[in-house]
Enzyme design. Structure first.
Site, PDB file in Angstrom:
ATOM      1  N   GLU A  45     -48.009 -19.080  21.903  1.00 39.22           N
ATOM      2  CA  GLU A  45     -47.652 -20.675  21.816  1.00 39.22           C
ATOM      3  C   GLU A  45     -48.128 -21.498  23.004  1.00 39.22           C
ATOM      4  O   GLU A  45     -47.884 -20.931  24.056  1.00 39.22           O
ATOM      5  CB  GLU A  45     -46.387 -20.874  21.282  1.00 39.22           C
ATOM      6  N   LYS A 110     -46.770 -27.525  14.086  1.00 37.09           N
ATOM      7  CA  LYS A 110     -45.382 -27.011  14.070  1.00 37.09           C
ATOM      8  C   LYS A 110     -44.484 -27.664  13.558  1.00 37.09           C
ATOM      9  O   LYS A 110     -44.380 -29.005  13.843  1.00 37.09           O
ATOM     10  CB  LYS A 110     -45.022 -26.458  15.538  1.00 37.09           C
ATOM     11  N   CYS A 144     -43.318 -19.980  16.601  1.00 36.93           N
ATOM     12  CA  CYS A 144     -41.954 -19.683  17.390  1.00 36.93           C
ATOM     13  C   CYS A 144     -40.682 -20.134  16.612  1.00 36.93           C
ATOM     14  O   CYS A 144     -40.356 -19.365  15.775  1.00 36.93           O
ATOM     15  CB  CYS A 144     -42.229 -20.621  18.787  1.00 36.93           C
TER      16      CYS A 144
END
Length: 263
Positions: A45, A110, A144
């Site tokens: 990430e 995200k 994540c």
């Protein structure tokens, strides 16, 4: 490119230079030289900056790092995956790119922003779940903190591999490893988790614990914590499909739909 029954994947567990995109691109280009024979290569990430909330300073328009990904995809002849702090009209997003050797770009912004670090204040959340098709495989793009939300990553019989790129702190390493294996088991899919190592500019430590997990939740590739490494595995689509036929738990999943909450 032809479809592949066997997909050779690499997960690049590396340190990152804090908020220095040029330095990170340079070091990653050298490490990618050791990823020969790969079909898909996964980077961490925010691989160009580290997990920084100084989005106004580090976020890029779709330009230099994306072009670098395209160049490296051609050089490695592999699809590259990784997220970059990216500036768009609506603000800054934590954007996970999937870039193929022929120049095709797919991205996922995200959705679950890590509020404990203030990510929800520095970035705009995405709202679309993204599955990319590549060489006969279907790959779910995740970043994540998304790992903690199984409903969002639930397999709707639409993916074979879930990819998680991360800057997941060492303090919560047990949760990282456990959830990667849980996502593989419950979704009857391969799972790749790529996490960084080292210490970031905020003094937060990362020990990696990157994993390649099969559809039974068993690690296909593991690595000693806190050390840079390249994980490699060959994923077999026929074996996955055979297992799903022999143990079709997906046929008994509960039917439901996500409805946005009213504020």
């Amino acid at each position: 490119m032809p479809d592949l029954t066997e997909l050779n994947v690499r997960v690049l567990q590396t340190e990152l230079v804090w908020q220095d995109a040029a330095a990170n691109r340079l070091q990653l280009a050298k490490q990618l030289l050791d990823c020969t024979g790969a079909d898909v290569i996964v980077l961490p990430e925010m691989f160009s900056s580290g997990f920084s909330m100084q989005s106004a300073d580090i976020a890029e328009p779709e330009g230099e790092t994306l072009n670098w990904l395209k160049q490296q995809a051609v050089l490695t002849q592999a699809a590259l995956v990784g997220s970059v702090a990216t500036r768009i009209k609506q603000g800054c997003v934590n954007r996970c790119y999937f870039v193929t050797p022929d120049g095709e770009v797919t991205y996922y912004d995200k959705k679950h922003l890590f509020r404990m670090a203030g990510e929800h204040q520095a970035y705009v959340a995405g709202n679309e779940r993204v599955v990319v098709r590549y060489r006969g495989w279907r790959l779910l793009l995740q970043v994540c903190y998304d790992l903690r939300f199984p409903v969002f990553s639930r397999n709707r019989n639409d993916y074979d591999i879930a990819l998680y790129v991360a800057n997941w702190p060492a303090a919560r390493a047990h949760a990282w490893r456990t959830l990667l294996q849980a996502r593989a088991i419950e979704n009857q899919a391969y799972v790749l988790g790529c996490n960084r190592v080292g210490t970031d500019g905020n003094g937060i430590s990362y020990r990696g614990d990157s994993l390649i997990v099969d559809f039974l939740g068993k690690p296909l590739a593991d690595v000693a914590p806190a050390s840079p490494a390249i994980l490699a595995a060959a994923l077999n689509l026929a074996a996955l499909n055979q297992y799903r036929q022999q143990f079709p738990a997906y046929l008994d999943t509960d039917a439901f739909a996500l409805i946005p909450a009213k504020l």
